[in-house]
Enzyme design. Structure first.
Site, PDB file in Angstrom:
ATOM      1  N   CYS A 108       8.854   7.752 -12.796  1.00  0.00           N
ATOM      2  CA  CYS A 108       7.896   6.660 -12.883  1.00  0.00           C
ATOM      3  C   CYS A 108       6.907   6.721 -11.716  1.00  0.00           C
ATOM      4  O   CYS A 108       6.296   7.755 -11.466  1.00  0.00           O
ATOM      5  CB  CYS A 108       8.659   5.339 -12.946  1.00  0.00           C
ATOM      6  SG  CYS A 108       7.734   3.938 -13.589  1.00  0.00           S
ATOM      7  N   HIS A 109       6.766   5.638 -10.956  1.00  0.00           N
ATOM      8  CA  HIS A 109       5.851   5.597  -9.826  1.00  0.00           C
ATOM      9  C   HIS A 109       6.415   6.300  -8.587  1.00  0.00           C
ATOM     10  O   HIS A 109       5.738   6.409  -7.574  1.00  0.00           O
ATOM     11  CB  HIS A 109       5.491   4.146  -9.491  1.00  0.00           C
ATOM     12  CG  HIS A 109       4.569   3.518 -10.494  1.00  0.00           C
ATOM     13  ND1 HIS A 109       4.994   3.148 -11.755  1.00  0.00           N
ATOM     14  CD2 HIS A 109       3.254   3.228 -10.444  1.00  0.00           C
ATOM     15  CE1 HIS A 109       3.978   2.628 -12.426  1.00  0.00           C
ATOM     16  NE2 HIS A 109       2.909   2.667 -11.654  1.00  0.00           N
ATOM     17  N   GLY A 110       7.644   6.803  -8.681  1.00  0.00           N
ATOM     18  CA  GLY A 110       8.196   7.624  -7.597  1.00  0.00           C
ATOM     19  C   GLY A 110       7.352   8.860  -7.332  1.00  0.00           C
ATOM     20  O   GLY A 110       7.426   9.457  -6.254  1.00  0.00           O
ATOM     21  N   ALA A 111       6.517   9.236  -8.308  1.00  0.00           N
ATOM     22  CA  ALA A 111       5.607  10.370  -8.113  1.00  0.00           C
ATOM     23  C   ALA A 111       4.704  10.156  -6.907  1.00  0.00           C
ATOM     24  O   ALA A 111       4.331  11.117  -6.226  1.00  0.00           O
ATOM     25  CB  ALA A 111       4.766  10.586  -9.370  1.00  0.00           C
TER      26      ALA A 111
END
Length: 175
Positions: A108-111
Site C-alpha cells: 500500500c502506502h508503505g511504498a
C-alpha cells in the site's frame, strides 16, 4: 522438540498504521517460525493504528543489526509510512537490510518508505494506485498487479492482497 528458527524478521511500526498490514505479516511470520520483532522510533513504545488498535515496538530502528535480518516488512496506512520515511535510522535500516540481501516487503502506502530508502530505482513494483506516480517518479516500473516480486523486493497494493503478499515474501526468503 522446538524447531530451529528460520531467522530474524522485522515489521516496522508507527502511529496510524493499517491494522491488517502490521498484524497479519507479523503473525504470519511467527507462524512460519521466524523470530519476529517490531521496530519503531522508540523501543517498547505503544502505537495506534488508523482504527485505534494498539501495537508495540520491541526495539528502536538503530537497535536492529541489518546483517541478521532475513525479512523486513513496511506496512501501509497513511500516517505510518508518512512518518517512517522521515526517520533516517528507519531508512538506513531498510537500505542496509536490502544491501545485505534481506527480503524487503512493502504494501500500500508503505511504498513511500521504500522510495525514501532509495531501493526502488530500476526495479519493478506495485503500491496503492493513489501513489503510483510517486513510485514511477522514483524510477520504479509500476505494475498494476496485486503482488509484484522483483528478486527480494516484494510489493502489494492493498490489504486484500495480504495473503498473496506474505506467500511471496516467504517464498523469496527461501531463495
Amino acid at each position: 522438540m522446538a524447531t530451529e528458527k528460520k531467522g530474524l524478521a522485522v515489521v516496522l511500526i508507527d502511529n496510524q498504521y493499517e491494522v491488517l498490514e502490521f498484524h497479519y505479516p507479523r503473525l504470519r511470520l511467527i507462524e512460519a517460525n521466524y523470530d519476529v520483532i517490531a521496530a519503531g522510533l522508540k523501543e517498547k513504545n505503544k502505537y495506534l493504528s488508523e482504527q485505534n488498535y494498539w501495537g508495540f515496538s520491541d526495539v528502536a530502528f538503530e537497535q536492529v543489526d541489518p546483517t541478521k535480518v532475513k525479512i523486513l516488512i513496511i506496512p501501509g496506512g497513511l500516517g505510518c509510512p508518512d512518518q517512517l520515511r522521515r526517520f533516517q535510522p528507519c531508512l538506513d535500516l531498510i537500505k542496509n537490510v536490502h544491501d545485505n540481501g534481506g527480503v524487503i516487503g512493502f504494501i500500500c502506502h508503505g511504498a513511500w518508505v521504500a522510495i525514501s530508502a532509495r531501493i526502488v530505482r530500476g526495479r519493478k513494483g506495485t503500491c496503492h494506485p493513489a501513489i503510483k506516480d510517486d513510485l514511477m517518479n522514483a524510477g520504479c516500473e509500476f505494475l498494476d498487479q496485486p503482488v509484484v516480486v522483483d528478486g527480494k523486493l516484494v510489493s502489494a497494493q492493498k490489504p486484500f492482497d495480504l495473503g498473496g503478499f506474505m506467500a511471496a515474501v516467504l517464498k523469496a526468503a527461501e531463495q
